[in-house]
Design an enzyme around this catalytic site. Structure first.
Site, PDB file in Angstrom:
ATOM      1  N   ARG A  19       0.390  -1.573   0.113  1.00  0.00           N
ATOM      2  CA  ARG A  19      -0.189  -0.460  -0.291  1.00  0.00           C
ATOM      3  C   ARG A  19       1.094   1.160  -0.235  1.00  0.00           C
ATOM      4  O   ARG A  19       1.839   1.184   0.397  1.00  0.00           O
ATOM      5  CB  ARG A  19      -1.347   0.283   1.405  1.00  0.00           C
ATOM      6  N   ASP A  23      -2.325  10.956  -2.072  1.00  0.00           N
ATOM      7  CA  ASP A  23      -2.986   9.878  -3.269  1.00  0.00           C
ATOM      8  C   ASP A  23      -3.284  10.395  -4.824  1.00  0.00           C
ATOM      9  O   ASP A  23      -2.907   9.709  -5.477  1.00  0.00           O
ATOM     10  CB  ASP A  23      -4.270   9.298  -3.070  1.00  0.00           C
ATOM     11  N   ASN A  63      -6.140  11.969  -0.216  1.00  0.00           N
ATOM     12  CA  ASN A  63      -4.895  11.552   0.685  1.00  0.00           C
ATOM     13  C   ASN A  63      -5.704  10.310   1.904  1.00  0.00           C
ATOM     14  O   ASN A  63      -7.109  11.002   1.985  1.00  0.00           O
ATOM     15  CB  ASN A  63      -3.694  12.011   1.860  1.00  0.00           C
TER      16      ASN A  63
END
Ligand code: MRU
Length: 353
Positions: free
Chosen positions: A49, A243, A253
């Site tokens: 991740r 992100d 995010n």
């Protein structure tokens, strides 16, 4: 970068090894990923991740697909890429890396190219992207520390962060946590407050694990303590990752980031986003169009497979939120910093090489 933290992604003997981040910090176990389906599921299930690592895993996932083929078909390669893009929706690094590899392969190879050549090219590309990110992460950290030094001088700092944005998320130094490691190596960190990051606990499981391995002093705090921490603990600045950053600087995010930014604004604490250019999405005018991943409600209703909510309890589990650019003091990437980000000021990143 902490050499004491196992590498989250390793390409070895034509397979990918992923550190199973679901087991950290209790167990350090590598999983062997041999097919594109396994790569897809490892991203979806968060074995791996963090936006940059998701992107790197996808490159090697494409290589694994190529390895399974007898000959190279550009059409089938595109289908494999589309499948892999569906693993998680929010981190644009996944789409960015896949599109970048597709276009590089398209330019260089044709249907008559050997599968072996395309495979080697994609593996080499994956290695090169990880290697390049070491340099990029270091540049971001240096830019961030320079901004802090300009504001606070050379004194050690109290910093706060959310989620996990370190070696485990990036495969190299890290973005927001990379700033903290870089500053610590220069004796500039007095204390770090790490949000535990409900419900997946990236902060208490992963960030604390990395900070501990590096010997950086830290306290884990619950997100609900943001107002207390920012009004009582002399926090000098907050660093978070991203992100997906829209053209106007709105930043998606880990859920809880926007709340922290709102509280930081209230107390006048500088709030920085640190992310590579692969996390920028200039096709997205602002954050309203960013797809927010909704994860399974069990992440909230249970803890370590032990039900904590009543049997009939239901939960809503958005995994990300969008911080409006008006709350962000500065966005830092490998080519520099934009303070008070907006569409016009963000152009400098767009024009960057
Ligand atoms: O759901 P995750 O753990 O993949 O979310 C990670 C984050 O939100 C990080 O803050 C972000 O990806 C930046 S990683 C450098």
């Amino acid at each position: 970068m902490s050499s004491k933290v196992p590498a989250p992604i390793v390409w070895k003997n034509n397979v990918m090894l992923l550190l199973d981040q679901r087991l950290l910090p209790v167990e350090e176990q590598m999983l062997t990923i041999s097919t594109i389906e396994e790569a897809h599921d490892a991203i979806r299930d968060m074995v791996v991740r963090g936006a940059p690592c998701i992107g790197f895993t996808a490159i090697y996932g494409l290589a694994l697909w190529l390895k399974s083929q007898r000959s190279y078909s550009p059409q089938e390669f595109k289908k494999a890429a589309t499948y892999l893009k569906g693993a998680r929706p929010t981190a644009v690094n996944l789409m960015f890396e896949i599109e970048r590899v597709l276009s590089a392969v398209e330019k260089r190879f044709t249907a008559s190219s050997t599968i072996h050549d395309v495979f080697n090219f994609v593996v080499t590309d994956g290695d090169a992207q990880i290697a390049a990110s070491i340099d990029n992460n270091t540049k971001m950290a240096a830019t961030a520390l320079a901004a802090l030094t300009e504001k606070y001088g050379e004194r050690p700092l109290t910093l706060m962060t959310h989620c996990n944005t370190g070696f485990l998320a990036c495969g190299t130094l890290g973005t927001a946590l990379g700033v903290i490691s870089y500053a610590h190596a220069r004796k500039r960190v007095a204390m770090v407050y790490a949000d535990e990051t409900r419900p997946y606990m990236q902060g208490s499981r992963l960030t604390a694990y990395e900070l501990g391995k590096e010997g950086i002093p830290y306290n884990i705090v619950v997100e609900g303590a943001a107002s207390y921490v920012l009004s009582h603990q002399n926090v000098d600045a907050i660093f978070v990752g991203a992100d997906r950053i829209a053209a106007n600087g709105d930043t998606a995010n880990k859920v809880g980031t926007a709340t922290l930014a709102i509280v930081a604004k209230h107390y006048g604490i500088p709030f920085y986003v640190v992310a590579p250019l692969s996390s920028f999405d200039f096709n997205m005018a602002d954050g309203s169009g960013i797809e927010i991943e909704l994860r399974h409600e069990d992440e909230i209703l249970s803890y370590k497979n032990h039900r904590v909510a009543p049997p009939e309890g239901r939960a809503l589990n958005p995994s990300f939120d969008v911080t409006p650019s008006s709350l962000i003091t500065g966005i830092i990437c490998e080519t520099g910093i934009v303070t008070k980000p907006n569409t016009e000021r963000m152009q400098i990143f767009k024009r960057a090489p």
